[in-house]
Write a protein that holds these residues in place. Structure first.
Motif, short mmCIF file in Angstrom:
data_model
loop_
_atom_site.label_atom_id
_atom_site.label_comp_id
_atom_site.label_asym_id
_atom_site.label_seq_id
_atom_site.Cartn_x
_atom_site.Cartn_y
_atom_site.Cartn_z
N ASP A 22 0.85 -1.18 0.00
CA ASP A 22 0.00 0.00 0.00
C ASP A 22 0.89 1.23 0.00
OD1 ASP A 22 0.88 0.41 2.61
OD2 ASP A 22 -1.05 0.01 3.53
N LYS A 36 -4.79 1.92 0.99
CA LYS A 36 -4.58 0.54 1.42
C LYS A 36 -4.97 -0.44 0.33
CE LYS A 36 -4.97 1.35 6.35
NZ LYS A 36 -5.63 0.97 7.59
N ASN A 37 -5.79 0.04 -0.61
CA ASN A 37 -6.25 -0.77 -1.73
C ASN A 37 -5.89 -0.06 -3.04
OD1 ASN A 37 -7.68 -2.54 0.09
ND2 ASN A 37 -9.18 -0.91 0.28
N GLY A 46 -4.41 -5.17 -2.57
CA GLY A 46 -3.24 -4.32 -2.48
C GLY A 46 -2.43 -4.40 -3.76
#
Length: 84
Positions: A22, A36-37, A46
């Protein structure tokens, strides 16, 4: 390992997590955006490697420097920087 890119108060760090990498974007040392994604992708996936996470963070910083708020990342952007 955490890598960093800093430019005129904007910076980014990428980290290894359980489900991939991330990145976080900082403004004047304060957390500004946390990804985070992978943006523009459904689900909680990720980045597959540190380069993809770093290139996406660099693109976010570029968009911020150009005054784009929020700095939107789309599928075409991700393909252009080879993050997908």
């Amino acid at each position: 390992m955490i890598k960093a890119l800093f430019y005129k108060g904007l910076g980014a760090k990428e980290r290894k997590r359980e489900r991939g990498y991330d990145n976080s974007t900082y403004a004047n040392g304060n957390l500004y955006i946390e990804q985070k994604n992978i943006p523009a992708i459904a689900g909680n996936k990720g980045f597959t490697d540190t380069t993809s996470a770093a290139n996406t963070a660099k693109l976010v910083i570029q968009k911020l420097k150009q005054g784009e708020m929020p700095p939107t990342i789309n599928i075409t952007d991700l393909k252009n920087i080879k993050a997908l």
